[in-house]
Design a protein around this motif. Structure first.
Motif, PDB file in Angstrom:
ATOM      1  N   PRO A   7      25.006 -13.020 -72.690  1.00  0.00           N
ATOM      2  CA  PRO A   7      25.174 -12.867 -74.144  1.00  0.00           C
ATOM      3  C   PRO A   7      23.964 -12.204 -74.789  1.00  0.00           C
ATOM      4  CG  PRO A   7      24.762 -15.160 -73.559  1.00  0.00           C
ATOM      5  CD  PRO A   7      24.973 -14.422 -72.274  1.00  0.00           C
ATOM      6  N   GLY A   8      24.170 -11.719 -76.016  1.00  0.00           N
ATOM      7  CA  GLY A   8      23.156 -10.940 -76.721  1.00  0.00           C
ATOM      8  C   GLY A   8      21.810 -11.611 -76.874  1.00  0.00           C
ATOM      9  N   HIS A   9      21.807 -12.941 -77.074  1.00  0.00           N
ATOM     10  CA  HIS A   9      20.517 -13.610 -77.294  1.00  0.00           C
ATOM     11  C   HIS A   9      19.632 -13.558 -76.055  1.00  0.00           C
ATOM     12  CE1 HIS A   9      22.647 -17.080 -75.413  1.00  0.00           C
ATOM     13  NE2 HIS A   9      21.444 -17.434 -75.020  1.00  0.00           N
ATOM     14  N   MET A  10      20.244 -13.352 -74.860  1.00  0.00           N
ATOM     15  CA  MET A  10      19.432 -13.248 -73.647  1.00  0.00           C
ATOM     16  C   MET A  10      18.663 -11.924 -73.613  1.00  0.00           C
ATOM     17  SD  MET A  10      21.627 -15.067 -70.630  1.00  0.00           S
ATOM     18  CE  MET A  10      22.239 -16.754 -70.824  1.00  0.00           C
ATOM     19  N   THR A  11      19.266 -10.873 -74.155  1.00  0.00           N
ATOM     20  CA  THR A  11      18.563  -9.590 -74.247  1.00  0.00           C
ATOM     21  C   THR A  11      17.335  -9.745 -75.134  1.00  0.00           C
ATOM     22  OG1 THR A  11      20.664  -8.397 -74.008  1.00  0.00           O
ATOM     23  CG2 THR A  11      18.799  -7.162 -74.898  1.00  0.00           C
ATOM     24  N   LYS A  12      17.494 -10.457 -76.249  1.00  0.00           N
ATOM     25  CA  LYS A  12      16.367 -10.697 -77.167  1.00  0.00           C
ATOM     26  C   LYS A  12      15.300 -11.549 -76.486  1.00  0.00           C
ATOM     27  CE  LYS A  12      19.231 -10.474 -81.347  1.00  0.00           C
ATOM     28  NZ  LYS A  12      19.754 -11.238 -82.522  1.00  0.00           N
ATOM     29  N   THR A  13      15.741 -12.543 -75.702  1.00  0.00           N
ATOM     30  CA  THR A  13      14.792 -13.403 -75.003  1.00  0.00           C
ATOM     31  C   THR A  13      13.965 -12.607 -74.005  1.00  0.00           C
ATOM     32  OG1 THR A  13      16.186 -15.366 -75.220  1.00  0.00           O
ATOM     33  CG2 THR A  13      14.556 -15.392 -73.461  1.00  0.00           C
ATOM     34  N   ARG A  14      14.617 -11.752 -73.239  1.00  0.00           N
ATOM     35  CA  ARG A  14      13.889 -10.934 -72.264  1.00  0.00           C
ATOM     36  C   ARG A  14      12.857 -10.058 -72.967  1.00  0.00           C
ATOM     37  NH1 ARG A  14      14.064  -8.622 -67.116  1.00  0.00           N
ATOM     38  NH2 ARG A  14      13.110  -6.565 -67.111  1.00  0.00           N
ATOM     39  N   ARG A  15      13.242  -9.461 -74.087  1.00  0.00           N
ATOM     40  CA  ARG A  15      12.317  -8.612 -74.843  1.00  0.00           C
ATOM     41  C   ARG A  15      11.124  -9.427 -75.337  1.00  0.00           C
ATOM     42  NH1 ARG A  15      15.631  -7.038 -78.780  1.00  0.00           N
ATOM     43  NH2 ARG A  15      16.706  -5.651 -77.331  1.00  0.00           N
ATOM     44  N   MET A  16      11.405 -10.633 -75.818  1.00  0.00           N
ATOM     45  CA  MET A  16      10.332 -11.506 -76.300  1.00  0.00           C
ATOM     46  C   MET A  16       9.382 -11.878 -75.166  1.00  0.00           C
ATOM     47  SD  MET A  16       9.432 -15.000 -76.168  1.00  0.00           S
ATOM     48  CE  MET A  16      10.962 -15.923 -75.989  1.00  0.00           C
ATOM     49  N   MET A  17       9.951 -12.160 -73.978  1.00  0.00           N
ATOM     50  CA  MET A  17       9.123 -12.514 -72.835  1.00  0.00           C
ATOM     51  C   MET A  17       8.235 -11.341 -72.424  1.00  0.00           C
ATOM     52  SD  MET A  17      11.978 -14.695 -70.717  1.00  0.00           S
ATOM     53  CE  MET A  17      11.016 -14.897 -69.224  1.00  0.00           C
ATOM     54  N   GLU A  18       8.771 -10.146 -72.475  1.00  0.00           N
ATOM     55  CA  GLU A  18       7.991  -8.955 -72.141  1.00  0.00           C
ATOM     56  C   GLU A  18       6.826  -8.767 -73.113  1.00  0.00           C
ATOM     57  OE1 GLU A  18      10.998  -5.990 -72.316  1.00  0.00           O
ATOM     58  OE2 GLU A  18      11.589  -6.202 -70.213  1.00  0.00           O
ATOM     59  N   GLU A  19       7.074  -9.113 -74.377  1.00  0.00           N
ATOM     60  CA  GLU A  19       6.046  -8.930 -75.407  1.00  0.00           C
ATOM     61  C   GLU A  19       4.953  -9.993 -75.347  1.00  0.00           C
ATOM     62  OE1 GLU A  19       8.411  -9.026 -78.910  1.00  0.00           O
ATOM     63  OE2 GLU A  19       9.102  -6.935 -78.724  1.00  0.00           O
ATOM     64  N   THR A  20       5.295 -11.190 -74.831  1.00  0.00           N
ATOM     65  CA  THR A  20       4.336 -12.304 -74.870  1.00  0.00           C
ATOM     66  C   THR A  20       3.739 -12.660 -73.512  1.00  0.00           C
ATOM     67  OG1 THR A  20       6.187 -13.884 -74.690  1.00  0.00           O
ATOM     68  CG2 THR A  20       5.380 -13.364 -76.909  1.00  0.00           C
ATOM     69  N   ILE A  21       4.213 -12.034 -72.434  1.00  0.00           N
ATOM     70  CA  ILE A  21       3.738 -12.392 -71.097  1.00  0.00           C
ATOM     71  C   ILE A  21       2.230 -12.194 -70.968  1.00  0.00           C
ATOM     72  CG2 ILE A  21       4.149 -10.103 -70.093  1.00  0.00           C
ATOM     73  CD1 ILE A  21       4.902 -13.413 -68.315  1.00  0.00           C
ATOM     74  N   SER A  22       1.674 -11.249 -71.716  1.00  0.00           N
ATOM     75  CA  SER A  22       0.234 -10.974 -71.635  1.00  0.00           C
ATOM     76  C   SER A  22      -0.602 -12.112 -72.219  1.00  0.00           C
ATOM     77  CB  SER A  22      -0.101  -9.666 -72.362  1.00  0.00           C
ATOM     78  OG  SER A  22       0.232  -9.761 -73.738  1.00  0.00           O
ATOM     79  N   LEU A  23       0.029 -12.997 -72.990  1.00  0.00           N
ATOM     80  CA  LEU A  23      -0.702 -14.089 -73.637  1.00  0.00           C
ATOM     81  C   LEU A  23      -0.880 -15.298 -72.729  1.00  0.00           C
ATOM     82  CD1 LEU A  23       1.094 -14.080 -77.131  1.00  0.00           C
ATOM     83  CD2 LEU A  23      -1.035 -12.914 -76.504  1.00  0.00           C
ATOM     84  N   VAL A  24      -0.174 -15.325 -71.588  1.00  0.00           N
ATOM     85  CA  VAL A  24      -0.199 -16.519 -70.753  1.00  0.00           C
ATOM     86  C   VAL A  24      -0.930 -16.276 -69.430  1.00  0.00           C
ATOM     87  CG1 VAL A  24       1.971 -17.296 -71.770  1.00  0.00           C
ATOM     88  CG2 VAL A  24       2.008 -16.073 -69.591  1.00  0.00           C
ATOM     89  N   ASP A  25      -1.414 -17.369 -68.858  1.00  0.00           N
ATOM     90  CA  ASP A  25      -2.108 -17.325 -67.567  1.00  0.00           C
ATOM     91  C   ASP A  25      -1.159 -17.618 -66.410  1.00  0.00           C
ATOM     92  OD1 ASP A  25      -4.890 -17.197 -68.734  1.00  0.00           O
ATOM     93  OD2 ASP A  25      -4.275 -19.141 -69.535  1.00  0.00           O
ATOM     94  N   ILE A  26      -0.204 -18.494 -66.671  1.00  0.00           N
ATOM     95  CA  ILE A  26       0.679 -19.000 -65.612  1.00  0.00           C
ATOM     96  C   ILE A  26       2.129 -18.951 -66.083  1.00  0.00           C
ATOM     97  CG2 ILE A  26       1.286 -21.035 -64.217  1.00  0.00           C
ATOM     98  CD1 ILE A  26      -1.615 -21.975 -64.568  1.00  0.00           C
ATOM     99  N   VAL A  27       3.044 -18.644 -65.163  1.00  0.00           N
ATOM    100  CA  VAL A  27       4.476 -18.731 -65.449  1.00  0.00           C
ATOM    101  C   VAL A  27       5.039 -19.879 -64.612  1.00  0.00           C
ATOM    102  CG1 VAL A  27       6.722 -17.604 -65.269  1.00  0.00           C
ATOM    103  CG2 VAL A  27       4.722 -16.303 -66.032  1.00  0.00           C
TER     104      VAL A  27
END
Length: 314
Positions: A7-27
């Motif tokens: 569903p559409g909200h998953m596309t938004k989630t992936r985009r958000m994760m791409e934008e914020t991944i640089s802020l975290v040390d661990i996944v």
């Protein structure tokens, strides 16, 4: 049964994760211990390729213990830190913070040497829908921070959660990937409830589930519903037996297969059929080996066609 759900909200989630991944040390990724490979999002290997990784084998109380041990070895061999987890009871919770600190030990010591104390470790928590991520967070934090539910897609937005002075979590909505290359993966996700049941035909899904179980542990169905059948029995016949055993009838006396299907899947998801793991590392290695061989044969066929084309056009 062709299964796709993105569903559409998953596309938004992936985009958000791409934008914020640089802020975290661990996944930190939660996977379902009953289907560790099928519930592990392959997109994360690209998205988080430069990050330290922790895999939580959640719902380990519903999975076969010996199989979980094999999966622990499998993921550890790939360089992941692996923790067996039961989010409802809190099993494995205390190991998460220690594991994160262990992974970040070198960086923490460097920061301390420069006089920077209690700089928070920042972790992104990810997982497929309905894998128990919100339940984990609420148990981990000790209070209700994230919404929980028995249907996929409850969490819809990101939120930072402060655990201690030196540890923060970025919660993200459950996310799948756009296309299941192997439909067996889609089926297993549907069996465990990661796919929205509203888009699926319960009877068709239940028959596929029985087909899988008969190959692994048909006795769990025999014991649960007190029925008898050969392991080579047709799945739809077993489903009729389940309906009869529970007394599920339609008008006219025919077995109510839809009701039996929903009960079967609900009871599997709730652990009432016993501790079941639906895939093993050796299955995945065989599948990947077959895929590589198929690609090799296709490449050879393509080369042969090109060579024949050149010969004909000389």
């Amino acid at each position: 049964m062709n299964i796709q759900w993105y569903p559409g909200h998953m596309t938004k989630t992936r985009r958000m994760m791409e934008e914020t991944i640089s802020l975290v040390d661990i996944v930190i990724e939660l996977v379902d211990a009953r289907i560790p490979y099928s519930s592990k999002n392959p997109d994360l290997d690209t998205l988080a390729k430069n990050k330290r990784r922790i895999i939580l084998l959640n719902k380990c109380d519903l999975a076969d213990e010996k199989a979980t041990a094999l999966w622990t070895e499998y993921f550890e061999a790939q360089g992941f830190c692996v923790i067996k987890m039961n989010s409802l009871k809190g099993t494995g919770m205390n190991e998460v913070t220690d594991a994160a600190r262990g992974l970040m030990k070198e960086k923490i010591e460097k920061l301390k040497a420069r006089g920077r104390i209690n700089v928070p470790i920042r972790s992104m928590i990810v997982g497929i829908p309905n894998v128990g991520k919100s339940t984990f967070i609420n148990k981990y934090v000790g209070k209700t921070m994230a919404k929980t539910g028995d249907k996929p897609g409850v969490t819809r937005g990101k939120q930072w959660i402060k655990i201690k002075k030196d540890f923060e979590l970025l919660d993200t909505p459950g996310i799948l990937w756009p296309k299941f290359e192997d439909q067996e993966v889609g089926l297993k996700l549907a069996f465990t409830g990661a796919i929205n049941d509203d888009i699926l035909d319960a009877e068709t899904l239940a028959i596929s589930f029985i087909d899988h179980i008969l190959l692994r542990n048909g006795d769990c169905i025999k014991k649960r519903y007190q029925i008898a059948f050969d392991t080579i029995e047709e799945p739809h016949v077993v489903l009729r037996q389940i309906a009869d055993a529970r007394g599920f009838k339609q008008k006219g006396g025919e077995p109510d297969l839809e009701r039996a299907s929903k009960i079967l899947l609900d009871e599997f998801r709730g652990g009432k059929l016993g501790r079941i793991t639906m895939e093993l590392p050796q299955d995945i290695e065989e599948m990947l080996g077959a895929k590589v061989e198929k690609e090799r044969l296709k490449a050879a066929e393509d080369r042969a066609r090109k060579q024949n084309f050149k010969k004909k056009n000389k």
